[in-house]
Motif scaffolding. Structure first.
Motif, PDB file in Angstrom:
ATOM      1  N   TRP A 136     -51.026 -75.301  62.082  1.00 12.75           N
ATOM      2  CA  TRP A 136     -51.082 -76.127  63.225  1.00 12.75           C
ATOM      3  C   TRP A 136     -52.730 -76.142  63.890  1.00 12.75           C
ATOM      4  O   TRP A 136     -53.137 -77.071  63.970  1.00 12.75           O
ATOM      5  CB  TRP A 136     -50.259 -75.634  64.351  1.00 12.75           C
ATOM      6  N   HIS A 137     -53.096 -74.910  63.755  1.00 13.98           N
ATOM      7  CA  HIS A 137     -54.339 -74.884  64.283  1.00 13.98           C
ATOM      8  C   HIS A 137     -54.804 -73.264  63.689  1.00 13.98           C
ATOM      9  O   HIS A 137     -54.259 -72.368  63.948  1.00 13.98           O
ATOM     10  CB  HIS A 137     -54.575 -74.770  65.569  1.00 13.98           C
TER      11      HIS A 137
ATOM     12  N   ASN B  43     -56.401 -77.508  74.206  1.00 17.42           N
ATOM     13  CA  ASN B  43     -56.703 -78.114  72.785  1.00 17.42           C
ATOM     14  C   ASN B  43     -55.754 -78.974  72.319  1.00 17.42           C
ATOM     15  O   ASN B  43     -56.277 -79.808  71.340  1.00 17.42           O
ATOM     16  CB  ASN B  43     -56.571 -76.721  71.980  1.00 17.42           C
ATOM     17  N   PHE B  44     -54.763 -79.136  73.089  1.00 16.66           N
ATOM     18  CA  PHE B  44     -53.810 -79.857  72.355  1.00 16.66           C
ATOM     19  C   PHE B  44     -53.231 -81.196  73.049  1.00 16.66           C
ATOM     20  O   PHE B  44     -52.530 -82.185  72.581  1.00 16.66           O
ATOM     21  CB  PHE B  44     -52.483 -79.027  72.123  1.00 16.66           C
TER      22      PHE B  44
END
Length: 357
Positions: free
Chosen positions: A318-319, A247-248
């Motif tokens: 952050w998420h 995801n990052f």
């Protein structure tokens, strides 16, 4: 190894199974059968992980603010850290320097241990690294105007005697903190040992009577001699880690590939392809660690609500898939509901703590 997170997960588990069938797991883990990236490349990949995934930032926040809470008004602050890496101290020095009345004198005892894969154990290499950390911290402390003292030590765990560094009979106004929070087992050399060594280290920590013992762990259920269960639990755990990275961090990024092969892949290799004493990647649930820590005489402290709230805000900002919760006075952090890390604080019983005049 260049596909999606799930494809990379499958690749490293398949590679580990092949090594298990061929009997090459332990030599591969020691790096004897293949060319590996340089230490500089591996360190660069670790920095990439720290930059993109906020668990390390959450660890730093938890550690530093716990220290600041117990060090209010202290004239001298002793910090003994097992397997020191030094990353959180610049922010701590700055916060101490901004304290009303000025900073305390800070004495850091940095301990380093050879990784299990170092055969023979190269304590000289580890000591050099620990000393280098000390020089960097000395420069940071001077920049912030913090009086600073550093004591480096490197050796095998069985040779460690914590009382050699900090007297349990501290003067009034001196505060001692013990830290065992080797940031994310994958990132730094682990401090995971047999039950006997674990208890011995914890007992030593209790006997030097710290105001607070900060414990950070990877929480999982694959510390078992039973292969099927170990495989299944490790698969679930690393599925979350690879999904998080997906995801990052860009799929083609070289540092990600190095991190996954040298940090995650080697951990998977050890769990799947090795047996007995060669399985050094021993990870237990936080409730197991709670029992072990209580058995040696530590008393658990309540979780600080402000630290919990701010950590939760940090991760969820952050998420949205980051998960923060609390259980048994542990701060739990995870990804999509699977808890991966746990932080807690402890103290020696009041009657055990002594001060000299």
């Amino acid at each position: 190894p260049y596909g999606s997170g799930s494809e990379r997960l499958a690749y490293y588990f398949a590679e580990a199974m092949e090594a298990r069938f061929s009997g090459t797991g332990w030599p591969l883990y020691l790096g004897l059968l293949e060319r590996r990236p340089s230490a500089a490349e591996i360190l660069k990949s670790i920095y990439m992980y720290m930059e993109h995934c906020p668990f390390v930032k959450a660890y730093h926040y938890f550690i530093n603010h716990t220290i600041l809470n117990v060090a209010k008004g202290a004239s001298k602050l002793h910090i003994l850290e097992l397997q020191i890496d030094g990353f959180q101290y610049p922010a701590l020095f700055k916060a101490l320097a901004d304290r009303p009345g000025g900073p305390p004198e800070v004495h850091i005892i940095g301990l380093g241990f050879p990784h299990y894969s170092m055969l023979p154990a190269r304590t000289d290499i580890v000591l050099e690294a620990v000393q280098k950390i000390g020089k960097l911290l000395e420069a940071y402390a001077a920049k912030c105007g913090v009086p600073f003292q550093y004591t480096p030590w490197a050796g095998v765990r069985d040779d460690l005697c914590m009382q050699d560094f900090v007297s349990p009979y501290r003067k009034e106004g001196e505060v001692l903190v013990v830290i065992s929070a080797s940031l994310l087992r994958y990132v730094m050399d682990d401090t995971l040992d047999s039950p006997i060594v674990r208890s011995k280290l914890l007992k030593q920590g209790r006997d030097i009577n710290p105001e607070v013992y900060i414990q950070g762990i990877v929480t999982g259920s694959y510390s078992t001699p039973f292969f099927t269960r170990r495989f299944k639990e490790a698969l679930f755990h690393f599925e979350s880690v690879f999904d998080m990275l997906d995801n990052f961090i860009e799929k083609e990024k070289k540092d990600r590939i190095v991190f996954e092969s040298e940090i995650l892949g080697k951990a998977i290799l050890n769990i799947v392809a090795c047996e007995g004493a060669e399985v050094v990647d021993r990870v237990d649930k936080y409730k197991h660690w709670q029992l072990v820590t209580e058995e040696v005489g530590f008393q658990q402290l309540p979780l600080d609500e402000e630290i919990k709230k701010n950590t939760q805000h940090m991760l969820e900002t952050w998420h949205k898939e980051y998960t923060v919760s609390q259980d048994s006075q542990y701060l739990l952090m995870g990804w999509k509901g699977r808890m991966l890390h746990a932080m807690s604080t402890w103290k020696a019983p009041p009657e055990e703590r002594n001060f000299s005049g």
